[in-house]
Design an enzyme around this catalytic site. Sequence first.
Site, PDB file in Angstrom:
ATOM      1  CD  GLU A 776      -2.886  -1.067   0.151  1.00  0.00           C
ATOM      2  OE1 GLU A 776      -3.131   0.026  -0.397  1.00  0.00           O
ATOM      3  OE2 GLU A 776      -3.368  -2.144  -0.224  1.00  0.00           O
ATOM      4  CB  CYS A 810      -1.506   6.862   2.184  1.00  0.00           C
ATOM      5  SG  CYS A 810      -2.502   5.642   3.002  1.00  0.00           S
TER       6      CYS A 810
END
Length: 1014
Positions: A776, A810
């Site tokens: 990720e 993020c």
Amino acid sequence: MELTWIPLSLIIGRSTRCFLGGFRGGAMNKAFESRVRRTGQKLFQLIGDEVPPLFHKESWTGKVIAQCAKDEAFKTEFLRFMDVLPSLKQAESVAEHLIEYFGRPEQRIPLDLKLHFTRASPASLKRAESISKEIREMVEKFIAAATPGEALPKLSDLRGRGMAFSADILGEAVVSEAEADAHAQRYLDLMEDLGRAQAGWRSLGGSDNDLDWGVAAKINLSIKPSSLYSQMSARGFDQSISRAKERLRPVFRKAMTMGAHICLDMEQVDLKNLTLALYRSLMEEAEFRRYPHSGTVLQAYLRESETDLRELVSWAKKRRHRATIRLVKGAYWEAEGVYACQRNWPVPFYTNKRETDENFEKLARLVLENHEWVHLACASHNIRSIAWVMETAKELKAPPERVEYQVLYGMAEPVQKALVKAGLPVRVYAPVGEMIPGMAYLVRRLLEMISRESFLWQRFGEGAPRGQQLKNRGSTSPLGPPAFDASGGGERGTFQNEPQRDWSIEKNRSSFVEALRKARKKFPITVPIVIDGEAITTVREILSRNPNDWNEVVGVVSGAGTEEAESAILAAADAFPKWRDRNPARRAEILFHTAAGARKKRDELAAIQVYEAGKTWAEADADVCEGIDFLEYYAREMLRLAVPQPVGKVPGEESVLFYEPRGVAAVIAPWNFPFAISMGMISAALVTGNTVVYKPSSNSCVTGTMIRSLFSKAGLPREVLHFLPGSGSEIGDFLVTHPRVALIAFTGSVKVGLRIIGLAGKTLEGSLQVKNVVAEMGGKNAILVDADADLDEVVVHVLQSAFGYQGQKCSACSRLIVHESVYARLADRLKSAAESLVLGPAEDPGSFMGAVIDETAKQKILSYIEIGKQEGTLLVERSVPGERGHVVPLTIIGDIRPEHRLAQEEIFGPVLALMRARTFDEALDMANSTSYALTGAVFSRSPRNLTLAREKFRVGNLYLNRGCTGAVVGRHPFGGFKMSGGGSKAGGPDYLLQFMVPRNVAENTLRRGFAPKE
Ligand SMILES: Cc1cc2nc3c(=O)[nH]c(=O)nc-3n(C[C@H](O)[C@H](O)[C@H](O)COP(=O)(O)OP(=O)(O)OC[C@H]3O[C@@H](n4cnc5c(N)ncnc54)[C@H](O)[C@@H]3O)c2cc1C
């Protein structure tokens, strides 16, 4: 009313079962009940056949209201259309929205509502104009006047008709201090006007002391506490009260000079304790003490309302303070139900109407029993409730001037008139202001009118028999949030998200203060490497520091080198076969135990994050909850996946698909969600049967060691999880390339992620398998703002998405792409809202944003701010207090174009770029123009554009009409593609599959011509 004043001995705190009158059983109760019904019948007679204009069946409004009441889907579309209408400035866009909302062929809308549109033409534009007019006229019926100036004649007119008023300036939940100032100023201006006018008003009730009915101020104002401070939050309780008081004091001072009454309205339950504390705190100040014209509101639908009332009454008695309590049933129950359900909090209100009605009566009685200190304002349109109050007041011999009856402007005119004819003191709550700020209020009013359970609908919409309405205290049908069911859990029950802390509860705030204190006392915490259950100390010392104060060392960590990494990998490899063959249900059980352990320590875990990662209270608590969610969710997912799946169906063959783990998993975790992401990756690897070497980020090793110890306490065999803090540059590549490592689960920057993917792709000699990487990575997430978006909502969500946890998520929003028609307005509001945020160290409960994680991050962000200043226009640059913190300014830069670096490169800090788009389609193109595809959000009230966004806004997680951070396990499976990631979604049903290999076994069941039947 023929009531006389007889002092009562006031009894507070006795059991509700000992109440007199209406609450006493037997004959007395019966007699009281028949008096209530007789009084109710008299009021009904005074109403006669009159129906409020909004319910007139032949009018357009009456037809719409009737349709809303019988057709839930129409009601939704209509309220949504009404909500967007004030922001549509052109007839064309009204027509377009009408087509989008009401033009679907499957909708069955009565022809006479004229909501049918097939295409935009001059005729349809005319129709759009006339519909807008109808709707405007409809909502204006609930508003006394658009401006304070226009309000004066309307309010005087009310008085001329024998009714007092309480003026409320529309607008709640301001987003900036400038807006809060302006709102408070409007109250001061309104008072100025009213003050001049009141000399010409004769007092109502014919009293000669210049007070209405001998006791009540002629000027009465209602104020919503959320309008008094833009950063009002239960978490920053004391600070919110003190800032709100700064705005309330001048209003109260002015009120005192003219003898006006101020009432603090009651809003959502989140603000209830704050509102009550705010009221008491202000009234305890010397200059306001014992001022007799003030009060607040209690909502009978809340289960806590009786406790609140008793506290308020004893406070008033003790302080010898006279307060007016406006008793309402409560206007937010639909929203409160949704919030409670979404947060997995207990539903705070009664879930059937009868209980609310009964509680209203009980509370009214309690106020009336204490009328010497608390006067009752009975705010209801329900004749049964009103008659009950009238009879109780009579029975308790409460002086008439201590009870007044309040109604809402435009809501129930026949009831208002009947109350006046009955000689009761009546006050009309009269909103003043424009439609846009008043929309939330207007929707609440409409909902109230069309709710099938409301008195108004039953009486004037359905024409329910009077007798029934007088005895019927509402239905007992439950109205509760449905249980949320994300994934089957067998004996463990269905998955439920861990509820985050409700900071409006004093105990939660004080325990967290205590947790912070206790955590700090333990610093610095020694963090060893742990391999095979053995603690190892090395000389490679890593210091985990408080980002808000680099002098504070949170942990002294032993860093691993390749030697320790090798031992950890070999130990994990040795342990793998046994762990792989462990019954999956037993592995899942360990996750459930770990979740239980984390729950017990959740304040401590969150407190450590406040210091170690620089998370604010709410962010830290949310992170711990998410970690617990991963444990609970993946454990259940494993139970589901552990069952072999039959595949194909041909006679003579039995074929099943099942999964088994890959081997040793290297879990390389980030610091930004130090508990949740680590927990998610480790628990997924473990529950699927892999053994784990866990390398936390060097910035969050104390949280890392706590995670290891939670697993250990939950019974995880020591050889299955190895804790390997260390510098990425020293052991990162070693872990990734090691031939015995089968799987790498990584979350972090795209640079490191791509390196891992590259290294893992080269299969070295001696490797027993091809490595799998679950990565990720970053994001350059955008929020799109359409021309018709609700800017109040946009501002709040954008600030949270862009600057929550200093933009170090993020998923954070770093680009705001705005339709040019609202760009300037939004930029202005965003600027003043950002300037109002409370900035400071994370441990301060009111703080919204503190320091970034370390010096390297700080320098990188600062360099991007400089680039941004070159590329665009600096709109906001707010420095964060904290001399010893890694602070960078909260920054907003306007006029950024797609080719700019600020529009393309991930910054990972509190920097927001504003971009201008000519059309919604262009905005979508801009949004998709980066190499990332993680999260995105759209604010629009156009069904067409929302559909377009679903199809064309290519990101892993798209949110409509909310911000782009805060994914919830089970509800928003999280993860992106393009350069944002190479894995499947965390917290979703596919995630665990990446940690396993699928196997298929097919058996030929045909033996010598015989095949078993199924
Ligand atoms: C002057 C005035 C000021 C007001 N100020 C406020 C305020 O500050 N804060 C505020 O919240 N409201 C306020 N209200 C609004 C008030 O809450 C609603 O008007 C009121 O609830 C309607 O009650 P009723 O007795 O007129 O009607 P009814 O029809 O008898 O009651 C409707 C109410 O019952 C409750 N209810 C409905 N269905 C259910 C169910 N299934 N389960 C449980 N309860 C249910 C809800 O509270 C609903 O609003 C004010 C009203 C007036 C008249």
